[in-house]
Design a protein around this motif. Structure first.
Motif, PDB file in Angstrom:
ATOM      1  N   ARG A  53       0.905  -1.385   0.077  1.00 17.19           N
ATOM      2  CA  ARG A  53      -0.025   0.153   0.020  1.00 17.19           C
ATOM      3  C   ARG A  53       0.901   1.227   0.073  1.00 17.19           C
ATOM      4  O   ARG A  53       1.885   1.382   0.775  1.00 17.19           O
ATOM      5  N   HIS A  54       0.523   2.075  -0.807  1.00 19.98           N
ATOM      6  CA  HIS A  54       1.074   3.441  -0.897  1.00 19.98           C
ATOM      7  C   HIS A  54       0.143   4.541  -0.783  1.00 19.98           C
ATOM      8  O   HIS A  54      -0.639   4.678  -1.529  1.00 19.98           O
ATOM      9  N   GLU A  55       0.361   5.441   0.117  1.00 16.48           N
ATOM     10  CA  GLU A  55      -0.195   6.655   0.211  1.00 16.48           C
ATOM     11  C   GLU A  55       0.702   7.849  -0.244  1.00 16.48           C
ATOM     12  O   GLU A  55       1.582   8.198   0.499  1.00 16.48           O
ATOM     13  N   VAL A  56      -0.265   8.881  -1.252  1.00 16.15           N
ATOM     14  CA  VAL A  56       0.665   9.970  -1.636  1.00 16.15           C
ATOM     15  C   VAL A  56      -0.213  11.086  -1.832  1.00 16.15           C
ATOM     16  O   VAL A  56      -1.731  10.664  -2.394  1.00 16.15           O
ATOM     17  N   MET A  57       0.101  12.261  -1.814  1.00 13.50           N
ATOM     18  CA  MET A  57      -0.697  13.420  -2.050  1.00 13.50           C
ATOM     19  C   MET A  57      -0.503  14.139  -3.405  1.00 13.50           C
ATOM     20  O   MET A  57       0.628  13.787  -3.960  1.00 13.50           O
ATOM     21  N   ALA A  58      -1.602  14.592  -3.860  1.00 15.49           N
ATOM     22  CA  ALA A  58      -1.416  15.369  -5.136  1.00 15.49           C
ATOM     23  C   ALA A  58      -2.011  16.721  -5.309  1.00 15.49           C
ATOM     24  O   ALA A  58      -3.228  16.698  -5.006  1.00 15.49           O
ATOM     25  N   ILE A  59      -1.616  17.581  -5.616  1.00 17.13           N
ATOM     26  CA  ILE A  59      -2.127  18.994  -5.754  1.00 17.13           C
ATOM     27  C   ILE A  59      -2.799  19.232  -7.190  1.00 17.13           C
ATOM     28  O   ILE A  59      -4.094  19.617  -7.185  1.00 17.13           O
ATOM     29  N   ASN A  60      -2.296  18.638  -8.055  1.00 16.83           N
ATOM     30  CA  ASN A  60      -3.125  18.663  -9.639  1.00 16.83           C
ATOM     31  C   ASN A  60      -3.911  17.516  -9.719  1.00 16.83           C
ATOM     32  O   ASN A  60      -4.970  17.596 -10.201  1.00 16.83           O
ATOM     33  N   GLU A  61      -3.381  16.429  -9.968  1.00 15.64           N
ATOM     34  CA  GLU A  61      -4.103  15.193 -10.194  1.00 15.64           C
ATOM     35  C   GLU A  61      -3.461  13.804  -9.668  1.00 15.64           C
ATOM     36  O   GLU A  61      -2.325  13.798  -9.435  1.00 15.64           O
ATOM     37  N   VAL A  62      -4.382  12.815  -9.917  1.00 10.86           N
ATOM     38  CA  VAL A  62      -3.914  11.701  -9.598  1.00 10.86           C
ATOM     39  C   VAL A  62      -4.047  10.860 -11.112  1.00 10.86           C
ATOM     40  O   VAL A  62      -5.293  11.092 -11.675  1.00 10.86           O
ATOM     41  N   SER A  63      -3.211  10.339 -11.607  1.00  9.75           N
ATOM     42  CA  SER A  63      -3.253   9.650 -13.028  1.00  9.75           C
ATOM     43  C   SER A  63      -2.858   8.251 -13.069  1.00  9.75           C
ATOM     44  O   SER A  63      -2.021   7.976 -12.435  1.00  9.75           O
ATOM     45  N   LEU A  64      -3.587   7.529 -13.781  1.00 12.44           N
ATOM     46  CA  LEU A  64      -3.345   6.032 -14.190  1.00 12.44           C
ATOM     47  C   LEU A  64      -2.936   6.011 -15.539  1.00 12.44           C
ATOM     48  O   LEU A  64      -3.607   6.579 -16.683  1.00 12.44           O
ATOM     49  N   LEU A  65      -1.924   5.378 -16.075  1.00 14.71           N
ATOM     50  CA  LEU A  65      -1.302   5.087 -17.297  1.00 14.71           C
ATOM     51  C   LEU A  65      -1.002   3.765 -17.660  1.00 14.71           C
ATOM     52  O   LEU A  65      -0.226   3.115 -16.805  1.00 14.71           O
ATOM     53  N   ARG A  66      -1.247   3.322 -19.033  1.00  8.24           N
ATOM     54  CA  ARG A  66      -0.879   1.829 -19.222  1.00  8.24           C
ATOM     55  C   ARG A  66       0.899   1.888 -19.102  1.00  8.24           C
ATOM     56  O   ARG A  66       1.308   2.730 -19.676  1.00  8.24           O
ATOM     57  N   SER A  67       1.080   0.597 -18.775  1.00  7.16           N
ATOM     58  CA  SER A  67       2.516   0.592 -18.810  1.00  7.16           C
ATOM     59  C   SER A  67       3.245  -0.302 -20.013  1.00  7.16           C
ATOM     60  O   SER A  67       4.408  -0.773 -20.109  1.00  7.16           O
ATOM     61  N   SER A  68       2.224  -0.790 -20.814  1.00  2.21           N
ATOM     62  CA  SER A  68       2.736  -1.476 -21.904  1.00  2.21           C
ATOM     63  C   SER A  68       2.127  -1.138 -23.147  1.00  2.21           C
ATOM     64  O   SER A  68       1.155  -0.088 -23.550  1.00  2.21           O
ATOM     65  N   ARG A  69       2.425  -1.997 -24.344  1.00  2.00           N
ATOM     66  CA  ARG A  69       1.475  -1.435 -25.592  1.00  2.00           C
ATOM     67  C   ARG A  69       0.034  -1.753 -25.627  1.00  2.00           C
ATOM     68  O   ARG A  69      -0.634  -1.363 -26.218  1.00  2.00           O
ATOM     69  N   GLN A  70      -0.253  -2.727 -24.641  1.00  2.00           N
ATOM     70  CA  GLN A  70      -1.568  -3.156 -24.452  1.00  2.00           C
ATOM     71  C   GLN A  70      -2.710  -2.095 -23.793  1.00  2.00           C
ATOM     72  O   GLN A  70      -2.322  -1.355 -22.578  1.00  2.00           O
ATOM     73  N   VAL A 103      -0.322  -1.185 -15.342  1.00  2.00           N
ATOM     74  CA  VAL A 103      -0.915   0.169 -15.175  1.00  2.00           C
ATOM     75  C   VAL A 103       0.101   0.837 -14.076  1.00  2.00           C
ATOM     76  O   VAL A 103       0.395   0.382 -12.962  1.00  2.00           O
ATOM     77  N   ALA A 104       0.410   1.818 -14.313  1.00  2.00           N
ATOM     78  CA  ALA A 104       1.220   2.915 -13.363  1.00  2.00           C
ATOM     79  C   ALA A 104       0.290   3.976 -12.754  1.00  2.00           C
ATOM     80  O   ALA A 104      -0.420   4.472 -13.450  1.00  2.00           O
ATOM     81  N   PRO A 132       4.574   1.956  -9.826  1.00  2.00           N
ATOM     82  CA  PRO A 132       4.235   1.255 -10.853  1.00  2.00           C
ATOM     83  C   PRO A 132       3.587  -0.212 -10.419  1.00  2.00           C
ATOM     84  O   PRO A 132       3.431  -0.496  -9.040  1.00  2.00           O
ATOM     85  N   ASN A 133       2.753  -0.867 -11.626  1.00  2.00           N
ATOM     86  CA  ASN A 133       2.306  -2.234 -11.223  1.00  2.00           C
ATOM     87  C   ASN A 133       1.164  -2.063 -10.254  1.00  2.00           C
ATOM     88  O   ASN A 133       0.817  -2.823  -9.165  1.00  2.00           O
ATOM     89  N   VAL A 134      -0.087  -1.018 -10.318  1.00  2.00           N
ATOM     90  CA  VAL A 134      -0.957  -0.848  -9.434  1.00  2.00           C
ATOM     91  C   VAL A 134      -1.895  -2.138  -9.744  1.00  2.00           C
ATOM     92  O   VAL A 134      -2.248  -2.116 -10.833  1.00  2.00           O
ATOM     93  N   ALA A 135      -2.752  -2.324  -8.668  1.00  2.00           N
ATOM     94  CA  ALA A 135      -3.869  -3.243  -8.869  1.00  2.00           C
ATOM     95  C   ALA A 135      -5.073  -2.557  -8.508  1.00  2.00           C
ATOM     96  O   ALA A 135      -6.249  -2.603  -9.039  1.00  2.00           O
TER      97      ALA A 135
END
Length: 259
Positions: free
Chosen positions: A111-128, A213-214, A223-226
């Motif tokens: 588990r990771h807890e992080v703050m964001a002032i602008n945004e929280v983003s999820l991005l694919r980490s592979s070509r799929q 996905v990261a 990286p590699n979030v579920a």
């Protein structure tokens, strides 16, 4: 401003560019300087990236920050000028920002807890394509979003990555968050949602090992979030100071009419 009538104690922080470093040295010589932990006001010299760093480092202290632009865009900063700083600080208007709290659990269960002032983003980490299930306040809203990613933006961050992803611009007082897909493939016509600021957004990665996905909270990447949960961190208030003619709320409003 929430400081006494005495001359405020100032701390200066700067980007690593030669211009920003030189400006910091000059300002410290002119106005004196203390450590950020001892300051009434922190003066940040650089661009928006430096301002975000200063805000993150100041989350526990929550000292007011006044930025002067020595970077590129400078959306969160005032115009740089060496003289008249104390008068500008006395006239400055306060803007209170509430960050987002991201709780990300990776595929190993950490588990990771992080703050964001602008945004929280999820991005694919592979070509799929990433496959993400979306729930809001415990109710499933999208069983599967096929996309390059998705993000949750604050009003202050709505003119940044969110706007580039064709998300809406949110006025500071709107009481809303923007949930915006990044290159959605299915549902093809889904363009995102406006959510009450008190919403709890849960983003579950479907098949995270095959389609990794990261997640990122501003510049901090996991990286590699579920699963990623995003809520407003109502226990934290960050104060930015702006010259009256560079008010952040007015800047955000102007962006809605930009050609």
């Amino acid at each position: 401003m929430a400081v006494s009538s005495r001359t405020p104690l100032l701390a200066f922080v700067s980007a690593t560019t030669p211009t920003a470093r030189a400006a910091r040295a000059s300002l410290e010589k002119r106005y004196g300087a203390v450590k950020p932990a001892d300051a009434d006001i922190i003066v940040a010299l650089g661009g928006d990236g430096l301002m975000l760093q200063a805000l993150h480092r100041n989350i526990k202290r929550q000292t007011p920050i006044y930025g002067m632009n020595l970077g590129t865009v400078g959306f969160l900063l005032n115009t740089y000028k060496e003289t008249g700083l104390l008068q500008r600080l006395k006239r400055a208007r306060q803007v209170t920002l509430t960050p987002l709290r991201m709780i990300a659990v990776n595929t190993r269960g950490k588990r990771h807890e992080v703050m964001a002032i602008n945004e929280v983003s999820l991005l694919r980490s592979s070509r799929q394509t990433a496959r993400i299930a979306v729930a809001v306040d415990g109710k499933k809203r999208l069983a599967e979003l096929s996309c390059d990613g998705a993000l949750v933006a604050t009003p202050a961050g709505s003119t940044a990555y969110n706007l580039s992803a064709h998300g809406p611009i949110l006025p500071l007082g709107a009481g809303l968050l923007a949930l915006t897909p990044i290159n959605a493939f299915r549902p093809r016509r889904w363009r995102g949602a406006l959510l009450p600021r008190a919403s709890k957004v849960e983003l579950t990665i479907l098949d995270p090992h095959k389609r990794p996905v990261a997640a990122a909270a501003d510049s901090v990447e996991i990286p590699n979030v579920a699963k990623v949960t995003v809520t407003e961190a109502t226990d934290i208030e960050l104060t930015l100071l702006f010259d009256p003619e560079h008010d952040l709320e007015e800047r955000i409003l102007k962006e809605q009419f930009a050609p």
